[in-house]
Design an enzyme around this catalytic site. Structure first.
Site, PDB file in Angstrom:
ATOM      1  NE  ARG A 115      -2.697   8.357  -9.554  1.00  0.00           N
ATOM      2  CZ  ARG A 115      -3.263   7.951  -8.149  1.00  0.00           C
ATOM      3  NH1 ARG A 115      -2.546   7.491  -7.394  1.00  0.00           N
ATOM      4  NH2 ARG A 115      -4.528   7.913  -8.263  1.00  0.00           N
ATOM      5  CG  PHE A 155      -4.524  15.065   1.160  1.00  0.00           C
ATOM      6  CD1 PHE A 155      -5.311  13.932   1.723  1.00  0.00           C
ATOM      7  CD2 PHE A 155      -4.184  14.999  -0.079  1.00  0.00           C
ATOM      8  CE1 PHE A 155      -6.007  13.214   0.631  1.00  0.00           C
ATOM      9  CE2 PHE A 155      -4.521  13.977  -0.905  1.00  0.00           C
ATOM     10  CZ  PHE A 155      -5.544  12.982  -0.495  1.00  0.00           C
ATOM     11  CG  ASP A 193      -6.229   8.717   6.027  1.00  0.00           C
ATOM     12  OD1 ASP A 193      -5.683   9.338   7.166  1.00  0.00           O
ATOM     13  OD2 ASP A 193      -7.018   9.200   5.490  1.00  0.00           O
ATOM     14  CD  GLU A 238      -3.125   0.827   0.251  1.00  0.00           C
ATOM     15  OE1 GLU A 238      -2.615   1.607  -0.582  1.00  0.00           O
ATOM     16  OE2 GLU A 238      -4.440   1.001   0.553  1.00  0.00           O
ATOM     17  CG  ASP A 239      -1.100   4.761  -1.577  1.00  0.00           C
ATOM     18  OD1 ASP A 239      -1.712   3.941  -0.654  1.00  0.00           O
ATOM     19  OD2 ASP A 239      -1.569   5.497  -2.312  1.00  0.00           O
TER      20      ASP A 239
HETATM   21  P1  IMP Z   1      -8.020   4.692   4.618  1.00  0.00           P
HETATM   22  O1  IMP Z   1      -9.017   3.712   4.202  1.00  0.00           O
HETATM   23  O2  IMP Z   1      -8.612   5.983   5.040  1.00  0.00           O
HETATM   24  O3  IMP Z   1      -6.891   4.066   5.247  1.00  0.00           O
HETATM   25  O4  IMP Z   1      -7.493   5.214   3.144  1.00  0.00           O
HETATM   26  C1  IMP Z   1      -6.478   4.754   2.552  1.00  0.00           C
HETATM   27  C2  IMP Z   1      -6.512   5.168   1.039  1.00  0.00           C
HETATM   28  O5  IMP Z   1      -6.731   6.523   0.970  1.00  0.00           O
HETATM   29  C3  IMP Z   1      -5.023   5.230   0.730  1.00  0.00           C
HETATM   30  O6  IMP Z   1      -4.790   3.940  -0.229  1.00  0.00           O
HETATM   31  C4  IMP Z   1      -4.817   6.343  -0.215  1.00  0.00           C
HETATM   32  O7  IMP Z   1      -5.104   5.811  -1.670  1.00  0.00           O
HETATM   33  C5  IMP Z   1      -5.957   7.280   0.223  1.00  0.00           C
HETATM   34  N1  IMP Z   1      -5.265   8.282   1.004  1.00  0.00           N
HETATM   35  C6  IMP Z   1      -5.302   8.403   2.386  1.00  0.00           C
HETATM   36  N2  IMP Z   1      -4.665   9.573   2.860  1.00  0.00           N
HETATM   37  C7  IMP Z   1      -4.011   9.855   1.784  1.00  0.00           C
HETATM   38  C8  IMP Z   1      -2.925  11.093   1.477  1.00  0.00           C
HETATM   39  O8  IMP Z   1      -2.512  12.046   2.280  1.00  0.00           O
HETATM   40  N3  IMP Z   1      -2.732  11.362   0.080  1.00  0.00           N
HETATM   41  C9  IMP Z   1      -3.038  10.663  -0.719  1.00  0.00           C
HETATM   42  N4  IMP Z   1      -3.983   9.480  -0.697  1.00  0.00           N
HETATM   43  C10 IMP Z   1      -4.414   9.182   0.678  1.00  0.00           C
HETATM   44 MG    MG Z   2      -4.048   3.284  -1.802  1.00  0.00          MG
END
Ligand code: IMP
Ligand code: MG
Length: 175
Positions: free
Chosen positions: A165, A152, A103, A99-100
């Site tokens: 990206r 962010f 959050d 994963e990247d």
């Molecule tokens: P989660 O379900 O809230 O953990 O969100 C995960 C996904 O939201 C990640 O895989 C990202 O694609 C996107 N995301 C969450 N925070 C960021 C950020 O700060 N920048 C870019 N994408 C984000």
């Molecule tokens: Mg992602």
């Protein structure tokens, strides 16, 4: 340097490179003699995964999965769906999810449950970044690059509305 005035560098390309090398050596040590299947979560993980696999020096396979995205919003809707499924059967495989960012944890928690039901031999999780201040679901990350503040972030695969990206550094949008 980020080329947009409102963006500030948070993690430089050199720091990213060092983290990728460190993560690759941890993963290589743990998967000796195995042939893991690396699953990249689209789209954000593709730059990280491309760099990581070239440092692994292991026999491995890759596949990708796409989950429902945030669309144009900065916040998750809380509902996750598989938009593009895997092409590979994972039963009995050593699966490592890439994963990247984590959050809220909602996306990866859904994905790990979804994959676990398909009975892989093992299931581990590697994330380039972690934003623990926003966590809603507890997540254990086996291989982590960086803990990031509650901002962010974009670049090195991470986007805002599909933009940025391509930036080689990880940047944040200045308030
Ligand atoms: P989660 O379900 O809230 O953990 O969100 C995960 C996904 O939201 C990640 O895989 C990202 O694609 C996107 N995301 C969450 N925070 C960021 C950020 O700060 N920048 C870019 N994408 C984000
Ligand atoms: Mg992602």
């Amino acid at each position: 340097m980020c080329c947009f005035p409102q963006l500030k560098v948070l993690i430089t390309r050199e720091e990213i490179g060092k983290a990728v090398t460190r993560l690759a050596s941890e993963i290589r040590r743990d998967y000796q003699g195995k042939r893991p299947l690396l699953i990249g979560v689209l789209k954000g993980s593709f730059v990280f995964m491309a760099d990581l696999i070239r440092h692994l020096d292991l026999s491995l396979e890759v596949d990708f999965i796409k989950l429902s995205s945030y669309g144009a919003a900065k916040e998750t809707s809380g509902k996750v769906r598989v938009v593009q499924p895997l092409k590979t059967a994972i039963k009995g495989r050593d699966v490592l999810v890439i994963e990247d960012i984590v959050d809220t944890g909602i996306t990866i928690s859904f994905l790990l449950d979804y994959l676990r039901k398909k009975k892989p031999a093992s299931l581990k999780f590697c994330s380039l970044t972690d934003k623990p201040s926003r966590r809603q679901v507890p997540i254990s990350i086996d291989y982590l690059g960086f803990t990031v503040p509650n901002k962010f972030i974009v670049g090195y695969g991470l986007d805002f509305n599909e933009e940025f990206r391509y930036l080689p550094d990880i940047c944040f949008v200045e308030d």
